[in-house]
Design an enzyme around this catalytic site. Structure first.
Site, PDB file in Angstrom:
ATOM      1  CG  MET C   1      15.204  -5.746   6.092  1.00 48.04           C
ATOM      2  SD  MET C   1      15.776  -4.309   5.157  1.00 48.04           S
ATOM      3  CE  MET C   1      14.292  -3.537   4.696  1.00 48.04           C
ATOM      4  N   PRO C   2      11.001  -7.230   4.019  1.00 50.70           N
ATOM      5  CG  PRO C   2      10.257  -7.666   1.879  1.00 50.70           C
ATOM      6  CD  PRO C   2      11.422  -7.893   2.785  1.00 50.70           C
ATOM      7  CB  ILE C   3       6.865  -7.332   8.043  1.00 52.85           C
ATOM      8  CG1 ILE C   3       8.226  -7.034   8.663  1.00 52.85           C
ATOM      9  CG2 ILE C   3       5.991  -8.116   9.029  1.00 52.85           C
ATOM     10  CD1 ILE C   3       8.167  -6.034   9.835  1.00 52.85           C
TER      11      ILE C   3
END
Lengths: 77, 77, 77, 77, 77, 77
Positions: C1-3
């Site tokens: 779930m990288p941003i």
């Protein structure tokens, strides 16, 4: 795809808790995700939440580190 | 003068790695800086990259802490 | 779930372009998402990218608004 | 109600200091809060300051982790 | 002194609304502030909320601009 | 390589100014860059400053949009 970032000081909600607990973090995540669902109809699975805990030395308010500011305000009352 | 912030969970890419390694961080920095150079012609020396590792308790998805959400999704399959 | 958050000045890459184009934005999104996939094995569908364009008046470098700083540096050469 | 976020590498200002000291953090908080008061007339008590210390492995410049980039620049001189 | 940042795409919740309305923004602000009060006992007057609306061209998901990604997902179903 | 982000409401400092002026922005950039130089000995040319102006509808305080909160506080006095 909302992203909600919650910045709080690294402090507990009771004298015997040094920081936000895992249960409180889960309640924050559930709570803000539900607000996005209710207000903007964003499905829960499309919302990311990031909680950032900030040491009290690193948080400033009133031109002072926050613990000093709180002491100053308490003394004024 | 681009600034690229990369937020990831504090987890390793293999069972024996508790977190992102220094080599992986260097590869992220090199990779995204090259994207800025290639796409927008930004010189490497003008790009800053900041990697923020977030504890899994502090990352929410689907209204739950992310590890709970992954377990829920795995159970559904 | 990288941003991944990419902050750049609101400027074009050629004299006839006032800002980053939609094609360049798509290339940035594809490029950094692929870096996360290659380096940390993050699936493309779990990566969010946010591009923030910042007016040049609102970007400081060298203690000056960035256009002034560039002029100063060019004059020194 | 301004919010000022200051991101710096987790490093000391002298060889015997491993990181930014509490006194330096207090001086940063006081300094930037006063800038907001002087320039935009924002009362001190309405300004929040957050200091984020970033490990040097997690900070990239010139396509490299920052310590590698500094070494490369020093070697070129 | 929590700070809550809410990033959403600049889109309306109904076909005739081009963006998030002022009423919806007020409901987001009230909702997340109440979550901080309920879970961490933070007084309403100590919480700041910042809503950032991001153009759909500037939001990436699945390696694509978000509107392209949604079309791709809809076509797969 | 510090990065300083300044978030303020999009408002002027006088009735005839709808927003922060370019001169005020330059003074903010100079001021905070000098604080970093004085306190942490960071060279001016290594500091980036980003000013983010936030519409008053998008800024919450006290559980309300900020203009409503100010009116409420003024009415209480």
């Amino acid at each position: 795809m909302p992203i909600v970032t919650i910045q709080v000081t690294r402090e507990g909600t009771a004298p015997d808790r040094p920081s936000v607990t895992a249960e409180e973090k889960a309640a924050l995540i559930a709570g803000v995700s539900e607000v996005l669902l209710r207000v903007l109809n964003k499905p829960l699975e499309s919302t990311f939440v990031v909680i950032e805990e900030v040491d009290t030395d690193n948080w400033g308010w009133g031109g002072l580190p926050v613990l000093d500011y709180r002491r100053q305000r308490a003394a004024k009352k």
